[in-house]
Structures are given as C-alpha cells and as structure tokens.
Write a protein that holds these residues in place. Structure first.
Motif, mmCIF file in Angstrom:
data_model
loop_
_atom_site.group_PDB
_atom_site.id
_atom_site.type_symbol
_atom_site.label_atom_id
_atom_site.label_comp_id
_atom_site.label_asym_id
_atom_site.label_seq_id
_atom_site.Cartn_x
_atom_site.Cartn_y
_atom_site.Cartn_z
ATOM 1 N N ILE A 2 0.916 -1.136 0.023
ATOM 2 C CA ILE A 2 -0.040 0.139 -0.168
ATOM 3 C C ILE A 2 0.908 1.356 0.136
ATOM 4 O O ILE A 2 1.822 1.373 0.912
ATOM 5 C CB ILE A 2 -1.051 -0.088 1.325
ATOM 6 N N THR A 3 0.527 2.148 -0.824
ATOM 7 C CA THR A 3 1.308 3.668 -0.809
ATOM 8 C C THR A 3 0.374 4.631 -0.625
ATOM 9 O O THR A 3 -0.809 4.754 -1.244
ATOM 10 C CB THR A 3 1.936 3.568 -2.493
ATOM 11 N N ILE A 4 0.687 5.412 0.328
ATOM 12 C CA ILE A 4 -0.072 6.570 0.568
ATOM 13 C C ILE A 4 0.439 7.985 0.184
ATOM 14 O O ILE A 4 1.759 8.134 0.629
ATOM 15 C CB ILE A 4 -0.201 6.433 2.024
ATOM 16 N N GLU A 5 0.063 8.976 -0.522
ATOM 17 C CA GLU A 5 0.381 10.202 -0.673
ATOM 18 C C GLU A 5 0.226 11.096 0.693
ATOM 19 O O GLU A 5 -0.794 11.378 0.795
ATOM 20 C CB GLU A 5 -0.139 10.657 -1.809
ATOM 21 N N THR A 6 1.528 11.228 1.088
ATOM 22 C CA THR A 6 1.386 11.996 2.247
ATOM 23 C C THR A 6 0.762 13.525 2.150
ATOM 24 O O THR A 6 0.233 14.068 3.140
ATOM 25 C CB THR A 6 2.682 12.174 3.136
ATOM 26 N N HIS A 42 0.504 22.542 8.783
ATOM 27 C CA HIS A 42 1.355 22.362 9.480
ATOM 28 C C HIS A 42 1.773 20.853 9.602
ATOM 29 O O HIS A 42 2.884 20.487 9.473
ATOM 30 C CB HIS A 42 0.929 22.575 10.943
ATOM 31 N N LEU A 43 0.749 19.844 9.322
ATOM 32 C CA LEU A 43 1.071 18.369 9.106
ATOM 33 C C LEU A 43 1.951 18.117 7.820
ATOM 34 O O LEU A 43 2.806 17.227 8.111
ATOM 35 C CB LEU A 43 -0.186 17.592 9.235
ATOM 36 N N LYS A 44 2.056 18.904 6.946
ATOM 37 C CA LYS A 44 2.706 18.755 5.624
ATOM 38 C C LYS A 44 4.046 19.144 5.868
ATOM 39 O O LYS A 44 4.852 18.904 5.137
ATOM 40 C CB LYS A 44 2.004 19.378 4.673
ATOM 41 N N SER A 45 4.310 19.923 7.014
ATOM 42 C CA SER A 45 5.534 20.749 7.155
ATOM 43 C C SER A 45 6.579 20.047 7.351
ATOM 44 O O SER A 45 6.301 18.318 7.771
ATOM 45 C CB SER A 45 5.250 21.861 8.104
ATOM 46 N N THR A 89 6.846 2.275 6.266
ATOM 47 C CA THR A 89 8.119 3.259 6.010
ATOM 48 C C THR A 89 7.627 4.466 5.905
ATOM 49 O O THR A 89 6.441 4.860 4.978
ATOM 50 C CB THR A 89 8.642 2.968 4.388
ATOM 51 N N LEU A 90 8.091 5.591 6.666
ATOM 52 C CA LEU A 90 7.496 7.032 6.830
ATOM 53 C C LEU A 90 8.723 7.662 7.370
ATOM 54 O O LEU A 90 9.520 7.372 7.809
ATOM 55 C CB LEU A 90 6.527 6.813 8.211
ATOM 56 N N LEU A 91 8.704 8.578 6.277
ATOM 57 C CA LEU A 91 9.836 9.782 6.580
ATOM 58 C C LEU A 91 11.272 9.109 6.380
ATOM 59 O O LEU A 91 12.069 9.473 6.710
ATOM 60 C CB LEU A 91 9.912 10.593 7.950
ATOM 61 N N PHE A 133 5.023 15.450 8.473
ATOM 62 C CA PHE A 133 5.302 14.797 7.405
ATOM 63 C C PHE A 133 6.336 14.929 6.224
ATOM 64 O O PHE A 133 6.762 14.293 5.420
ATOM 65 C CB PHE A 133 3.824 14.259 6.749
ATOM 66 N N ASN A 134 6.710 16.200 6.509
ATOM 67 C CA ASN A 134 7.658 16.675 5.536
ATOM 68 C C ASN A 134 7.474 16.145 3.863
ATOM 69 O O ASN A 134 8.311 15.542 3.247
ATOM 70 C CB ASN A 134 8.947 16.192 5.917
ATOM 71 N N VAL A 135 6.356 16.373 3.618
ATOM 72 C CA VAL A 135 5.895 16.077 2.291
ATOM 73 C C VAL A 135 6.774 16.299 1.022
ATOM 74 O O VAL A 135 6.718 15.507 0.422
ATOM 75 C CB VAL A 135 4.382 16.363 1.933
ATOM 76 N N GLU A 136 7.406 17.590 1.028
ATOM 77 C CA GLU A 136 8.185 17.634 0.000
ATOM 78 C C GLU A 136 9.424 16.823 0.103
ATOM 79 O O GLU A 136 9.889 16.295 -1.268
ATOM 80 C CB GLU A 136 8.865 19.121 0.296
ATOM 81 N N ALA A 137 9.744 16.522 1.061
ATOM 82 C CA ALA A 137 10.950 15.600 0.727
ATOM 83 C C ALA A 137 10.731 13.939 0.960
ATOM 84 O O ALA A 137 11.531 13.096 0.200
ATOM 85 C CB ALA A 137 11.918 15.688 2.142
#
Length: 191
Positions: free
Chosen positions: A72-76, A89-92, A126-128, A96-100
C-alpha cells in the motif's frame, strides 16, 4: 495390494490437482472503498482525526496456502483534517515533510488466518524514509461477489498504533502524545 496402490495414486493425483488450483490471486486496491485514517490525542485532551485521500496498492492472496502479500502506498500530501492551517502544519517538516517524503508505504507478507478470515498482516511501515515493523490487526474481514463488477472483492478494517518518534516525527513530544492510531479500511478487487 493393487487396490491400495490405485487408491494412493488417486489420492496423490487429487492432492497435486489441488496444489495447482491453490495459486495466489491478485487484488487491486479499490480507492473508493479504501481509507487510511489516523487518530492522535491533542495535548492529552481531545482526539485529532484525519485521513489521506490518495492511496494505491495491491494484494496477493492464496487462501488455500494461507499466505499473501500486501503493498500500500499513501500520498502524504493528500492529508486532510478538514482544517486548512492544520493540514499545512502536518505537511511541514515538523510532521510529514511531504516535499522530501511524498509517500509512506506498508508492505506485509506475514498473514495470520482464523479459518478463511485474515486476522492480521505483519510487515514494514516506511514513513519519513525510516522503516519499522508493524502489525495490522483485523477488526473485521470478509470476501463477497460484487454484483456490479461480477468479481470477488475482499477487505476489512485493520488497525495499529505507532510511535511517531521512531520515524523521526518527534515535534511536540511529550506534550503532544507520541502514540498515533492508524486505521485502514480496505477493499480490493480480484483481477
């Protein structure tokens, strides 16, 4: 003696035929019936809830052998709490640091069954960029013949609790609790 040999031969042939039929089936995650949500205490008071709107994946399941594999793949970046500033804030980098790290994944290959029902799937979350063992426990599970698609659909509700700091997400700990409950409602269509 000849009868016994014929009986053994017939039994062996039947087992071989059953083994040939016991091949894994592939199921594609149905994104319209699959939801990944989370629950986390807010400073030990109320519970913050959110979901990830974009997810994909597949499941391979061999019911006879009681084995399988799930990816399963989740787009953060698809996180949604219903509050724009909180989502930001959660994306920062604090969370979740969604850019990286634009995706999180779960890969599991250790299925536990009770009869025909999947009761848990163990694997790796797997996260971050960090991978940790995780076990998704089923609170419900079943399969049915979808009347519209004319294909088998299997799914259920699975949950686990993670410590976000083990993935490097330690912003606000301990004031913001470390434990986060993940709930995955999944349905997958036989291909």
């Amino acid at each position: 003696m000849k009868t016994l040999s014929l009986t053994l031969l017939a039994a062996t042939a039947a087992l071989a035929a059953a083994a040939v039929r016991a091949e894994p089936a592939t199921y594609a995650i149905d994104p319209t019936h699959t939801f990944v949500t989370f629950e986390a205490k807010h400073f030990g008071t109320s519970t913050n809830r959110g979901r990830f709107d974009k997810k994909s994946g597949s499941i391979s399941l061999d019911k006879a052998a009681k084995t399988g594999k799930v990816d399963i793949t989740i787009e953060t970046g698809s996180i949604s709490t219903g509050t724009g500033p909180f989502d930001g804030h959660l994306k920062s980098k604090d969370f979740f640091n969604v850019e990286a790290f634009p995706t999180a994944t779960f890969t599991g290959d250790k299925f536990t069954f009770d009869g025909d029902k999947v009761t848990s799937v163990a694997g790796t979350l797997t996260l971050l960029g960090k991978s940790q063992p995780a076990v998704l426990t089923a609170t419900s599970y079943g399969c049915y013949e979808n009347p519209r698609l004319k294909r088998e659909v299997c799914g259920g509700d699975f949950e686990t609790t993670i410590q976000r700091s083990t993935f490097g997400m330690s912003y606000g700990v301990p004031a913001l609790p470390d434990n986060v409950k993940l709930v995955i409602q999944v349905e997958a269509i036989k291909q």
